[in-house]
Design an enzyme around this catalytic site. Structure first.
Site, PDB file in Angstrom:
ATOM      1  N   GLY A 103       0.820  -1.223   0.000  1.00  0.00           N
ATOM      2  CA  GLY A 103       0.000   0.000   0.000  1.00  0.00           C
ATOM      3  C   GLY A 103       0.838   1.250   0.000  1.00  0.00           C
ATOM      4  O   GLY A 103       0.513   2.224   0.643  1.00  0.00           O
ATOM      5  N   CYS A 104       1.937   1.247  -0.695  1.00  0.00           N
ATOM      6  CA  CYS A 104       2.869   2.368  -0.726  1.00  0.00           C
ATOM      7  C   CYS A 104       3.356   2.695   0.679  1.00  0.00           C
ATOM      8  O   CYS A 104       3.351   1.843   1.542  1.00  0.00           O
ATOM      9  CB  CYS A 104       2.264   3.596  -1.399  1.00  0.00           C
ATOM     10  SG  CYS A 104       2.096   3.355  -3.147  1.00  0.00           S
TER      11      CYS A 104
END
Lengths: 105, 414
Positions: A103-104
């Site tokens: 998720g970054c």
């Protein structure tokens, strides 16, 4: 890294079962991985998404986000949620034999 | 005379300009910095504005104040970059040539990118706290709010300062306690992530803290639309999250001209090499700070560590030598946790946040992944450091690359 046997093939996977070696994937494995997460039939629309993921990964070296699949791949996010219910980003990556999307940061 | 053109006089652009001015001979290199407006905002302080802990005058200074002599600042929006012509076209029609271009226009919130978010209820029951206007309007709202369901929603990743939403909730918990209405307020965190944060150990520690403070978590929530009239977030999976007060972190996007110039990814962040910041398919365009797509936090600390690596590389690059420095993705973030305490995390591309002491092993004074008062004071002191040390490009007594000294690896501590 662990290995596991899917459809008679030994492949390398991470701790969550996502394949880690791009070249080990085949369409047959993709179909098998799909049934493992409850998608028994892969339609042309499923394949369009999976093929985009594979292509984009080969260009970018990263599993694309939903936004990227929408904007660059041209597939509406809503449709991705219909094709791969609840968790399309993870499910698509799993079936396409790509690393789990992070998720970054 | 050669010319470096820096787009953006924010944290990254200002530090970059000042460091380059010191490194490049005045007689050989001109440096121009371009921005669309004159106000430099101390963005880490925006978090405190809604709770009345800072006001606007603490946070805004003129951009020109921080740029050294020998740097030309121009205020005019960019229309587009034309890489083939090595020039930038401004909105007023001016054409500015460059030998090297540095994109440092950051990232901004884009509420308009989510259906309904900027519609009915915007700035009435739905607020951001990533702009001075949004944070100030939220302060006014919180002044008179008597309680209900407050939902903090992160629409999509990546966002600027990924710990800010958690800090907001920690401070809100404290704020409503002080006001004596904590029992009238339900705090909810609706996030597209599968936990409190992106990295496992920090996610667990921060998740525990949310729980301790009574914040409900709605994970893997991908916001499709906002119904401002009914006070509803609607997810792509058709989940509905009702709210009385929405504090949103909208989609973060790079500047529009990045897209018009064909330099950006799907979020208008410039696609660069994550070690050198050289834009893909270019030999004279770089992007630094939040404007780039490097896979680490969008944060001022990252820009600071990156700038130092970059300047040495830049001096090699302009001589036609290979760039030998490689940025490690180092980030260092204070996390305000309320009640006069804070946490600190320090990590890079490869190493997730770990417990331990920082910057001196065993001594600190700051503690990693742990709530302490010293961490809180570190966060407050940082405002002075930012205006007086960081922006002017003075040397800081901290290494740019992340260090494992003082950190306790996972296999030992767990």
């Amino acid at each position: 890294m662990a290995t596991t046997t899917i459809d008679g093939h030994e492949v390398q996977v991470d701790e969550d079962g996502f394949m880690t070696v791009y070249e080990e994937w085949t369409e047959g494995l993709g179909r098998e991985l799909a049934t493992l997460i409850g998608i028994d039939e892969l339609s042309d629309q499923h394949w369009e998404a999976i093929n985009f993921l594979r292509f984009d990964f080969s260009e970018q070296g990263e599993t694309p986000t939903l936004r990227r699949v929408n904007k660059v791949g041209g597939i509406p996010t809503k449709q991705l949620f219909v094709l791969f219910p609840k968790k399309p980003a993870k499910k698509m990556a799993y079936i396409a034999g790509l690393p789990k999307p992070h998720g970054c940061v | 005379m050669r010319h470096v053109l820096i787009l953006g006089a924010g944290t990254a652009g200002t530090m970059m300009a000042n460091k380059l001015r010191k490194a490049l001979p005045l007689a050989e290199w001109a440096i121009t910095v371009l921005d669309r407006d004159t106000d430099h905002v101390y963005q880490p302080g925006l978090l405190f504005l809604p709770f009345g802990l800072y006001d606007e005058s603490d946070l805004v200074r003129p951009r020109s104040f921080f740029l050294s002599a020998g740097i030309d600042l121009r205020i005019e929006p960019v229309d587009r970059v034309v890489p083939a012509e090595r020039h930038v076209l401004l909105e007023d029609g001016t054409v500015l040539g460059y030998d090297v271009l540095i994109v440092a226009t950051g990232t901004r919130i884009a509420p308009e990118a989510t259906e309904g978010l900027a519609g009915p209820g915007w700035m009435e029951t739905a607020f951001d706290f990533y702009t001075v206007e949004g944070a100030a309007a939220l302060r006014t709202k919180l002044d008179s709010w008597t309680g209900g369901r407050l939902v903090l929603n992160v629409v999509d990743m990546p966002i600027k300062c990924p710990v800010a939403p958690l800090e907001f909730l920690f401070l809100a918990d404290h704020f409503f306690q002080e006001k004596g209405i904590r029992d009238q307020v339900e705090l909810v965190y609706a996030t597209p992530l599968d936990g409190a944060f992106t990295k496992p150990r920090a996610s667990a520690a921060l998740g525990d803290l949310l729980k301790k403070k009574g914040v409900l978590l709605e994970t893997e929530f991908n916001t499709a639309t906002v119904d401002g009239e009914s006070g509803l977030l609607i997810g792509y999976d058709e989940r509905e999250v009702p709210y009385d007060l929405l504090v949103t972190v909208p989609v973060n996007m790079g500047a529009d001209y990045v897209e018009r110039s064909g330099l950006g990814d799907e979020l208008n962040h410039v696609e660069v090499d994550k070690f050198t910041f050289l834009a893909d398919d270019s030999d004279n365009i770089f992007a630094i700070g939040d404007a780039s797509n490097i896979p680490t936090s969008k944060a001022g600390s990252v820009a600071h560590f990156a700038v130092d690596v970059f300047v040495d590389n830049f001096l090699q690059h302009i001589k036609g030598q290979p760039m030998t420095g490689a940025f490690d993705g180092h980030a260092n973030c204070f996390i305000e946790s309320g009640h006069g305490k804070g946490m600190l995390i320090d990590f890079n591309y490869d190493v997730e946040p770990l417990p331990g002491k920082y910057p001196l092993p065993g001594v600190g004074p700051f503690s990693l992944l742990k709530e302490t008062e010293a961490n809180h004071w570190g966060k407050l002191m940082f405002k002075w450091t930012y205006w007086n040390m960081l922006l002017p490009g003075r040397e800081m007594p901290l290494p740019n690359s992340m260090s494992m000294s003082g950190k306790i690896p996972a296999e030992v501590s767990s």
